[in-house]
Design a protein around this motif. Structure first.
Motif, short mmCIF file in Angstrom:
data_model
loop_
_atom_site.label_atom_id
_atom_site.label_comp_id
_atom_site.label_asym_id
_atom_site.label_seq_id
_atom_site.Cartn_x
_atom_site.Cartn_y
_atom_site.Cartn_z
N UNK A 189 1.22 -0.82 0.22
CA UNK A 189 -0.06 -0.30 0.13
C UNK A 189 1.04 1.39 -0.58
N UNK A 190 0.43 2.17 -0.72
CA UNK A 190 1.18 3.39 -1.17
C UNK A 190 1.41 4.56 0.48
N UNK A 191 2.65 5.69 0.22
CA UNK A 191 1.44 6.65 1.51
C UNK A 191 0.86 7.00 0.81
N UNK A 192 0.71 8.15 1.46
CA UNK A 192 -0.44 9.30 1.12
C UNK A 192 -0.48 10.57 1.20
N UNK A 193 -0.63 11.30 0.91
CA UNK A 193 -1.02 12.65 1.20
C UNK A 193 -2.42 13.87 1.47
N UNK A 194 -2.92 14.05 2.04
CA UNK A 194 -3.69 14.64 2.73
C UNK A 194 -4.59 16.27 2.22
N UNK A 195 -4.90 17.00 1.82
CA UNK A 195 -5.21 18.09 2.67
C UNK A 195 -5.42 17.97 3.81
N UNK A 196 -5.72 19.03 4.43
CA UNK A 196 -6.60 19.36 5.76
C UNK A 196 -8.18 19.54 5.60
N UNK A 197 -8.04 19.65 4.60
CA UNK A 197 -9.50 20.34 4.60
C UNK A 197 -10.45 19.04 4.66
N UNK A 198 -9.87 18.05 3.75
CA UNK A 198 -10.44 16.62 3.27
C UNK A 198 -10.25 15.67 5.27
N UNK A 199 -9.81 16.43 5.64
CA UNK A 199 -9.67 15.78 6.92
C UNK A 199 -10.58 16.52 8.34
N UNK A 200 -11.05 14.95 8.90
CA UNK A 200 -12.51 15.96 9.97
C UNK A 200 -11.69 15.68 11.59
N UNK A 201 -10.73 14.87 11.68
CA UNK A 201 -9.66 15.09 12.62
C UNK A 201 -9.61 13.89 12.58
N UNK A 202 -8.10 13.39 13.74
CA UNK A 202 -7.07 12.59 13.28
C UNK A 202 -6.91 12.45 14.99
N UNK A 203 -6.83 11.11 15.49
CA UNK A 203 -6.88 10.37 16.95
C UNK A 203 -6.00 9.75 16.71
N UNK A 204 -4.86 9.82 18.27
CA UNK A 204 -3.78 8.92 18.47
C UNK A 204 -4.88 7.02 18.47
N UNK A 205 -3.93 6.25 18.51
CA UNK A 205 -4.14 4.87 19.22
C UNK A 205 -2.90 4.97 20.01
N UNK A 206 -3.73 4.88 20.99
CA UNK A 206 -2.97 4.64 22.50
C UNK A 206 -2.87 3.23 22.77
N UNK A 207 -4.40 1.94 22.19
CA UNK A 207 -3.61 0.52 22.67
C UNK A 207 -4.31 0.20 22.01
N UNK A 208 -3.95 -1.34 20.65
CA UNK A 208 -5.06 -1.81 20.90
C UNK A 208 -5.05 -3.41 21.25
N UNK A 209 -6.12 -4.06 21.11
CA UNK A 209 -6.42 -5.64 21.51
C UNK A 209 -6.14 -6.64 20.18
N UNK A 210 -5.13 -7.77 19.90
CA UNK A 210 -4.67 -8.54 19.27
C UNK A 210 -5.19 -9.75 19.33
#
Length: 210
Positions: A189-210
């Motif tokens: 999967x390639x890296x990708x760039x987005x304009x801030x206007x296309x993003x509503x929010x970005x949330x940090x992943x603090x834990x994952x249940x695997x």
């Protein structure tokens, strides 16, 4: 709130409780024997290193221990000793297709509720991973706990909510006033760039249940 020393102390205590050294605990969990060595707990420049969620998950499974029991000696991730209610708000696509249909992802109303024993990053939300672009970090079906109060930065694993309602999982690579770059981890999967206007929010992943 658990400190760096609390986490490592909990791992040492778990090993001792099972009659093992930290190296023996790592071996039982199928990890490299040096995973929990004291020399691995700080970087050469002195910065603290934290055990991965995957390694913690494996030692819990290997010792038939739950996360509350792991941190019990340190007061537990939740000071009250009780799990908190976290809304499971939907699925996060590990693939990043910005041409997807606008109705490809909608948040459930009302969201389902699951429990999590850690109040440090409230408010917390949970998402289920769909897709494979974050392998081997996250796999299809993993549950991610995200915090909207923890400020993400370059190198952090994040969930991105696009303005068209899509929820996607990536590593934040770089952010400027005009562009936010995201990394997919899986080389298919390639890296990708987005304009801030296309993003509503970005949330940090603090834990994952695997």
């Amino acid at each position: 709130m658990l400190a760096h020393t609390d986490v490592w102390s909990a791992i040492d205590t778990l090993a001792e409780r099972n009659g093992l050294s930290p190296s023996g605990l790592a071996r039982r969990a199928g990890l490299d024997p040096t995973t929990f060595n004291k020399s691995k707990r700080h970087a050469p420049d002195g910065r603290p290193r934290w055990p991965s969620t995957e390694s913690i998950s494996k030692i819990l499974s290997a010792t038939n221990t739950n996360i509350n029991e792991l941190f019990a000696a340190q007061g537990g991730p939740s000071r009250s000793g009780e799990a908190i209610a976290v809304p499971l708000i939907g699925d996060a696509h590990a693939g990043f297709d910005v041409t997807a249909r606008r109705d490809a992802m909608r948040l459930p109303h009302p969201p389902r509720i699951i429990s999590f024993p850690d109040k440090r990053h409230e408010p917390l939300y949970a998402l289920t991973v769909v897709g494979d672009s974050m392998k081997p970090l996250y796999r299809d079906g993993d549950v991610l706990f995200i915090s909207t109060s923890a400020k993400p930065g370059p190198g952090d694993r994040v969930v991105v909510k696009l303005t068209d309602e899509d929820l996607v999982v990536r590593v934040m690579k770089e952010q400027t006033n005009r562009t936010v770059w995201f990394h997919a981890v899986n080389p298919d999967h390639p890296d990708i760039a987005l304009e801030p206007s296309s993003i509503e929010w970005i949330a940090k992943i603090v834990y994952a249940s695997q």
